[in-house]
Scaffold this active site. Structure first.
Site, short mmCIF file in Angstrom:
data_model
loop_
_atom_site.label_atom_id
_atom_site.label_comp_id
_atom_site.label_asym_id
_atom_site.label_seq_id
_atom_site.Cartn_x
_atom_site.Cartn_y
_atom_site.Cartn_z
CG ASP A 119 -1.89 -1.11 1.29
OD1 ASP A 119 -1.91 -1.93 0.35
OD2 ASP A 119 -2.65 -1.19 2.28
CG HIS A 256 -5.54 -0.64 -1.90
ND1 HIS A 256 -5.31 -1.09 -0.63
CD2 HIS A 256 -5.25 0.68 -1.89
CE1 HIS A 256 -4.90 -0.08 0.12
NE2 HIS A 256 -4.85 1.00 -0.63
CB CYS A 362 -2.03 -6.63 0.72
SG CYS A 362 -3.56 -6.52 -0.18
O1 DAV Z 1 -11.69 -6.06 -2.46
O2 DAV Z 1 -11.55 -5.31 -0.45
C1 DAV Z 1 -8.72 -5.13 -1.01
C2 DAV Z 1 -7.38 -4.63 -1.45
C3 DAV Z 1 -6.42 -4.60 -0.35
N1 DAV Z 1 -5.14 -4.07 -0.77
C4 DAV Z 1 -11.12 -5.41 -1.58
C5 DAV Z 1 -9.81 -4.72 -1.93
#
Ligand code: DAV
Length: 380
Positions: A119, A256, A362
């Site tokens: 992130d 994200h 992530c």
């Molecule tokens: O679908 O909740 C999560 C992405 C985390 N980096 C989602 C996106």
């Protein structure tokens, strides 16, 4: 005996920073830690993201120690699995996240954690860039990675360590419409399809996990955590790249890109079937012979307890090379699809760490992948 030279194998490896895409052979990576992870205190951007029916609403502070220990055990196992495959693994230095932080513009009761380096850190070629971030609770998170970035900077004379302009994050950064307790999924879907997100265009904002690297092209999700000014900033910052803004209607909480759009190797991308790339944005991929395939369904109906992310962390995989991918152990449908697509699947147990900030993509950030900057989309 004493004057004998040390065998070369005990020498610390010399760091080289370089990574141009999401799939070339991975040789050096950062894996996050769960230590001290907190449920952040309420603040504008976060309130818009925590699902309306989430068990996290109304509580904040340190996460239960047994969940920290469990998540760390999984992250440690993942790190040693990578090391056994010859990948160098570094780990961040946690802060005390359960303390108030402030700037002249705001104060907040807690920070977040350092489980998801993806992130915060964007590696493009020989540069590692600290993202602006767009939550107040994550404003200082880059400090967890500074010991590593400073070491890389010393060990690799060509590494560039950059930091994007720290944002003010005053209330002017957030749309008040999103602060209401009950917006409802239907309204959220309309707003996000219209690109009416919680963040305004007050100043450039982006999280590194909204960016996918395809050699000369960077694909960036416009959503809750990255605004158009942030995308424009990235284009000016990387003048030799082509930066493409994308958005994915169908996601009521678009933060994200890495549970939505997952490149596996040159020519092949998985796309979340509930968040399809709009037709007008597919041209660049189609013209250049890239296939965009619907991802398999997640194996779970709901995320684990106290988790921000959706069940689509099933797609949040780490590609080790164009034939090898790490998939979460319980995500059996995603693993089966990978196998059919010709990938060797390595199962990695991580679900009990999801609540600390996400999945296998992530919780990692690239330091070194083999390969160079290629043009995968010569027809623009
Ligand atoms: O679908 O909740 C999560 C992405 C985390 N980096 C989602 C996106």
């Amino acid at each position: 005996m004493t004057d004998q030279a040390e065998p070369a194998t005990t020498e610390a490896p010399q760091t080289i920073v370089s990574s141009w895409n999401e799939w070339d052979p991975l040789k050096h990576v950062i894996v996050g830690r769960a230590d001290g992870g907190c449920i952040p205190a309420p603040e504008p951007a976060l309130d818009a993201k925590v699902p309306e029916d989430s068990d996290m609403r109304g509580q904040y502070g340190p996460r239960p120690q047994e969940t920290v220990d469990r998540a760390n055990a999984l992250l440690d196992n993942f790190a040693s699995m990578l090391e056994k495959r010859g990948v160098i693994v570094d780990r961040p230095t946690p802060l005390d996240f359960n303390q108030p932080t402030a700037t002249p513009d705001w104060e907040t009761e807690t920070m977040f954690g350092c489980m998801p380096p993806r992130d915060v850190l964007l590696t493009v070629g020989k540069e590692m860039l600290e993202a602006t971030m767009s939550y107040r609770c994550r404003w200082f998170e880059y400090l967890c990675y500074r010991p590593l970035l400073q070491r890389y900077y010393m060990e690799d004379p060509k590494m560039r360590h950059e930091s994007a302009p720290k944002p003010r994050l005053t209330n002017a950064d957030y749309r008040p419409d999103y602060l209401s307790e009950k917006i409802g999924e239907q309204k959220r879907l309309e707003w996000t399809a219209d690109k009416y997100f919680v963040t305004t265009e007050e100043e450039p904002l982006f999280d590194a996990a909204d960016v996918l690297r395809f050699g000369k092209d960077l694909v960036v999700q416009h959503g809750f955590t990255t605004n158009l000014k942030g995308i424009d900033w990235l284009q000016r910052h990387y003048p030799d790249h082509r930066v493409h803004a994308v958005n994915f209607p169908g996601d009521p909480y678009p933060i994200h890109i890495d549970a939505t759009f997952t490149p596996l190797r040159p020519g092949l991308i998985l796309n979340n079937p509930q968040r399809r790339l709009p037709d007008d944005q597919r041209a660049m991929f189609e013209k250049n012979g890239w296939e965009i395939v619907d991802a398999a369904q997640p194996a779970h109906n709901a995320p684990p307890p106290l988790c921000y992310s959706s069940v689509w962390l099933s797609m949040n995989v780490l590609v080790l090379d164009p034939k090898t991918v790490c998939v979460e152990k319980t995500e059996v449908y995603q693993a089966e699809q990978m196998d059919k697509l010709g990938m060797n699947v390595l199962e990695v147990e991580l679900r009990d760490a999801y609540a600390f900030g996400g999945g296998l993509h992530c919780c990692t950030a690239d330091v070194y992948r083999e390969g160079s900057c290629e043009d995968y989309f010569p027809k623009q």
